[in-house]
Scaffold this motif. Sequence first.
Motif, PDB file in Angstrom:
ATOM      1  N   ARG A  50      32.390  33.006  37.103  1.00  0.00           N
ATOM      2  CA  ARG A  50      32.424  34.652  36.808  1.00  0.00           C
ATOM      3  C   ARG A  50      33.224  34.468  35.631  1.00  0.00           C
ATOM      4  O   ARG A  50      34.365  33.971  35.172  1.00  0.00           O
ATOM      5  CB  ARG A  50      33.344  35.473  37.888  1.00  0.00           C
ATOM      6  N   LYS A  55      35.268  44.738  29.535  1.00  0.00           N
ATOM      7  CA  LYS A  55      36.828  45.339  31.120  1.00  0.00           C
ATOM      8  C   LYS A  55      37.052  45.792  31.029  1.00  0.00           C
ATOM      9  O   LYS A  55      37.903  46.809  29.510  1.00  0.00           O
ATOM     10  CB  LYS A  55      37.776  44.179  30.626  1.00  0.00           C
ATOM     11  N   GLU A 229      39.810  35.098  40.846  1.00  0.00           N
ATOM     12  CA  GLU A 229      39.808  34.416  40.109  1.00  0.00           C
ATOM     13  C   GLU A 229      40.353  33.789  40.184  1.00  0.00           C
ATOM     14  O   GLU A 229      41.802  33.049  40.396  1.00  0.00           O
ATOM     15  CB  GLU A 229      40.298  36.049  39.546  1.00  0.00           C
ATOM     16  N   ASP A 240      45.235  40.231  34.513  1.00  0.00           N
ATOM     17  CA  ASP A 240      45.367  40.026  35.502  1.00  0.00           C
ATOM     18  C   ASP A 240      46.444  38.709  35.945  1.00  0.00           C
ATOM     19  O   ASP A 240      45.560  37.462  36.440  1.00  0.00           O
ATOM     20  CB  ASP A 240      43.466  39.558  36.399  1.00  0.00           C
ATOM     21  N   GLN A 243      47.078  37.432  39.498  1.00  0.00           N
ATOM     22  CA  GLN A 243      46.509  36.910  40.629  1.00  0.00           C
ATOM     23  C   GLN A 243      45.694  36.185  40.484  1.00  0.00           C
ATOM     24  O   GLN A 243      45.324  36.102  41.352  1.00  0.00           O
ATOM     25  CB  GLN A 243      46.043  38.481  41.308  1.00  0.00           C
TER      26      GLN A 243
HETATM   27 MN    MN Z   1      40.694  40.514  37.154  1.00  0.00          MN
END
Ligand code: MN
Length: 360
Positions: A50, A55, A229, A240, A243
Motif C-alpha cells: 500500500r 492523501k 502502515e 501518520d 502509527q
Molecule cells: Mn495513514
Amino acid sequence: MENKKEMRQWLDNFGLDHPLVIGGPCSAETEEQVLKIADQLKDTDVTVYRAGIWKPRTRPGMFEGVGAIGLNWLKKVKQETGLLTATEVANKDHVKLAIENDVDILWIGARSTVSPFIVQEIADALKGTDKIILVKNPVNPDLALWLGGVERLYTADIKNLGLIHRGFSTYEKTKYRNIPEWQIAIEVKNRFSDLPMICDPSHIAGRRDLIFDISQAALDLNFDGLMIESHWDPDNAWSDAKQQVTPTRLVEIMKDLKVRKKTNEEEAYRHALNTLRAQIDVVDQTLLDTLGKRMNVAQEIGSLKLKNNVAVLQNKRWNEILGKMILEGQDRDLSEEFILRVFKAIHQESINKQEKILNS
Ligand code: MN
Ligand code: PEP
C-alpha cells in the motif's frame, strides 16, 4: 446481489493467504522511499503493498500526496518485487489513473465513504471492473453510510469487493485515534458475510504500540486480513508518523500473532464450547433480570420525585455512583472505559423512565 458466493473468492483467485497482509507506507514520498520499503517487505507475510498517492488531510497545509507520479513508483514495486499494489482513490480521475497504471487494489478512504456523491462517482467510474475494491468505514460511526457505500459498489457490478475497518472518530478522549467499535464492524460483516473484512489497526491505534493488540483482536474476530502502515523510518514519515512501524517490527508482529481457525468441529471442543455458552446464557439472563429490577426501583424514585416536585437529574448522587462503580470495577478487572459506558447507558435509561413519570 446475486454473485454473492463468488465474492469471497477473490482472496483465493488472487492467490492470497489467510490472513491477507497489506503493508507499506501511509504515503508515497519519494521513489527511493517507496522502493526501499517494498524491498524490505517483499520476503515477508506482506503480499500487497500500500502507499497513498493522493492523501486526504483533515486540515489544509499538510502533505497532500505526490499525486500521479507515484503511480510509476508503484508500477516499479510490482516489477521489482512481485507484490500486488494498492492505493486510495477519491474521485473519477484517481480511478482512471490508478486503473491505467495497473494498480491492483483500489480503496475508498474513510473521508470518502461519508459522501454518497463521492462514492457514487467512484462506483460509476469503476463500473464492472475486475480490480479489487475495498471500502473503508466512514470516519463517523454511521452504519448506514458504510452499508450504503458497499451497496453502491455492488450495484456497479464490482466483482471483487471487500471491507476495511479503520475505527471511528470520537469527540471523547480515548487511547485510540479512532475507536474500534467492533460491534459496528461485526454487524457489517454479518450483513455482507460474503465480503472479506480487513482490519486497519494503524488508523484505529494512531500509535504504534497498540497495533499488535488490535491486530490480535481482529484475528480473534475472524477478520480476513490486516493493513499495517509500515515505513523504513517511521518517525520521519511525511504523514501518520506515530502509527507506522518498521518492516522489521511488522515481521515480528506477524510472527507473534495467533491466527485462529475459523471453527473446529472436534467433539471435545464443541462440547466445552457449548457448556461455556450455556453459562453465558444464564449470566445474560441474570443481567437482564437485574437491569429490570434496577429500572423498577428508578421508577419508584421517579414517583417520589414527582410527589415532592424534585428534578430528575441529581448530579452529586450520580457522580458518587460512578466513582464507586469505577473502583468496584477495578476489583473485578473491568476497565474504567467499560464501566463508564455501561453505567452511562443505565443512567440514561433510568432518567428516561423517571422523565416519563414526571411528565405523565
Ligand atoms: Mn495513514
Ligand atoms: C490511509 O489509509 O492512509 C488513510 C488516509 O486512511 P483513512 O481513510 O482510514 O483515514
